[in-house]
Design an enzyme around this catalytic site. Structure first.
Site, PDB file in Angstrom:
ATOM      1  CB  CYS A 275      -0.927   0.013   1.209  1.00 14.73           C
ATOM      2  SG  CYS A 275      -1.418  -1.637   1.725  1.00 14.73           S
TER       3      CYS A 275
ATOM      4  CG  HIS B  35      -6.387   2.312   0.506  1.00 13.77           C
ATOM      5  ND1 HIS B  35      -5.233   2.874  -0.001  1.00 13.77           N
ATOM      6  CD2 HIS B  35      -5.978   1.285   1.309  1.00 13.77           C
ATOM      7  CE1 HIS B  35      -4.179   2.211   0.464  1.00 13.77           C
ATOM      8  NE2 HIS B  35      -4.602   1.239   1.260  1.00 13.77           N
TER       9      HIS B  35
END
Ligand SMILES: [Zn+2]
Lengths: 387, 134
Positions: free
Chosen positions: A85, A334
């Protein structure tokens, strides 16, 4: 080492973009960025593309060259960067290093993820690879599960409550409501968070960032020539990164992320500023507990005090420290590889005074914090107007 | 989850018998076993070391949204256990009701079925934890 500035930024709308594939998402953000930077395609020297798992999500690897071609950059070096991420933030740092070193002048940094084409369980598995596959995912310990273990321990050590965690999500949805690029335009209440479906106890759906599609792009140049392209270049004062064990269990504490503590300390030293100089901050709130731990690890609050402060409204828009004005990962969405670059895009807009309804009134120095996995990578940038 | 076969068998010592490792230079116990000691680097002297299986709950959660392969067993309790020998080990907790899971609770490792690969496929085993009744 040369000083480096951001001269242009672009963002796709985040969300379930079923009508767009990976290529179109990247092009949407990329075109906006090269127009914003006033550069022509032949001026770009290199490109870094951050993406976590396009092979799992859409069956496509080799994404940086694809990005270069989609944006019409002819035959330039294109490098994919993967740090779970934190892929986007790490790509930005690679771009920074290549310009600072003098190897390249104009560098484009992109982040992208197209996640909504696969079922939730496949996405959960792909994201689980950000932790230790053999140790965690093989036992069914998911990514939300790891943050739930951190949350439970934080509650035990500091008396943090589920309601205080919920206040992070409420604040970030309030900010996302004002951001046209955000996935969610719906305000939520503490009560709605508390009553939402449990994902990994004590974390619920509304404590968690969503599965998203999206792309973000930034254009970098040496500061000394940046004003030729843009009247308000944004100087990158610090770019730092640290790592740790992939597995949560092999770290000494579940209530802190050491990689963030190290990267933040170095960033403040590099930028020659302190916490009180920062008034706009994008942190990696993949879960509500992550924002709390980040604010403590970066030294904005003492250990155990960030949750209470957040519940008291000390991090809302135009308070002393405006945190996640974009809506954060929770409200803005996200798309994992895009997030680290999106954070920089938001800070650039804030520092230029272009954030419209969510503009922080005295935005002067901004900061971004991008985490990979449950804390095995942390990347931090500090930026300032350089006009 | 991915076809777990290869890594399951490769890690069989740790998954079946809680075999970790100990660095004889600094006496640090690791689980799972590793090759290079975090403290000693090139002066590592690593040997196998089997954990007692005894420890205390350091943190816990219950997972409702499982990854591939775990749909049939969800929701399930997960604990992070601070083992007597030092390392923290994550695993499933069985034979406990929600109300009696607490940080500090004493647990021991046992050997149980983890999952089956398809309806008639291989059965995979793994250590799990259960409360030590007092
Ligand atoms: Zn050692």
């Amino acid at each position: 080492m040369r000083k480096v500035a951001i001269i242009g930024v672009g963002l796709s709308k985040f969300g379930e973009r079923w009508e767009l594939g990976l290529k179109e998402l990247m092009a949407e953000a990329g075109l906006m960025a090269i127009q914003d930077a006033n550069i022509s395609s032949h001026q770009v020297d290199a490109i870094y593309g951050g993406t976590m798992s396009p092979g799992r999500f859409v069956g496509q690897e080799h994404v940086a060259a694809l990005l270069a071609d989609q944006l019409g950059f002819h035959n330039i070096p294109a490098t994919r960067v993967e740090n779970a991420c934190a892929s986007g933030g790490t790509a930005l740092r690679q771009g920074f290093i290549s310009v600072a070193s003098g190897i390249h002048d104009i560098v484009v940094v992109g982040g992208v993820e197209k996640m909504t084409d696969v079922p939730l369980s496949d996405a959960t598995t792909a994201l689980g690879g950000a932790g230790d596959q053999e140790l965690e995912l093989s036992q069914g310990i998911t990514f939300p599960g790891l943050y739930a273990l951190m949350a439970r321990r934080h509650m035990h050590e500091y008396g943090t409550t589920e309601e205080q965690l919920a206040s992070v999500a409420v604040k970030n949805h309030d900010n996302a409501y004002k951001n046209p690029f955000a996935q969610f335009h719906k305000r939520i209440t503490i009560d709605e968070v508390m009553k939402s479906k449990v994902v990994a106890d004590p974390l619920k759906v509304l404590d968690s960032s969503p599965i998203s599609d999206g792309a973000a792009v930034a254009v970098l140049a040496p500061l000394e020539i940046a004003r030729k392209f843009n009247e308000v270049p944004i100087e990158i004062l610090a770019s730092t990164q640290a790592s740790d064990s992939l597995s949560l269990s092999e770290r000494s504490s579940f209530t802190e992320i050491k990689a963030t503590q190290i990267a933040a300390k170095k960033a403040f030293e590099q930028a020659k500023v302190s916490q009180k100089d920062i008034n706009v901050l994008e942190v990696h709130d993949c879960f509500t507990i992550a924002e709390i731990i980040a604010l403590e690890d970066m030294g904005f609050f003492k250990k155990g005090e960030a949750a209470k402060a957040t519940a008291n409204g000390e991090t809302v828009l135009n308070s002393k420290l405006s945190v996640n004005t974009s809506g954060g990962l929770k409200g803005c969405g996200h798309p994992v590889g895009a997030t680290g670059v999106k954070q920089a895009v938001e800070i650039v807009w804030q520092l230029r005074g272009q954030a419209k309804d969510r503009q922080v009134s005295n935005a002067n120095i901004g900061m971004t914090h991008n985490v990979g996995g449950s804390g095995a990578t942390s990347v931090i940038h500090i930026m300032k107007r350089a006009d | 989850m991915e076809k777990p076969s290869a890594s399951m068998w490769r890690r069989i010592k740790s998954r079946y018998n809680l075999v970790g490792s100990i660095c004889k230079t600094c006496n640090t116990v690791y689980f799972p076993s590793r090759t290079v000691c975090r403290k000693c680097g090139r002066n590592t002297k690593m040997e196998d070391s089997t954990l007692s299986g005894l420890g205390e709950v350091y943190s816990f959660t219950k997972i409702y949204t499982p990854p591939e392969g775990f749909k049939d067993v969800a929701p399930y309790n997960i604990v992070a256990v601070k083992m007597k020998e030092g390392p923290i080990v994550e695993g499933h907790l069985v034979n406990a009701s929600k109300d009696n899971i607490k940080i500090g609770m004493k647990v021991k490792a046992i050997f149980r079925k983890m999952l089956t690969e398809g309806d008639e496929g291989l059965i995979f085993y793994h250590f799990k934890f259960e409360p030590i009744s007092v």
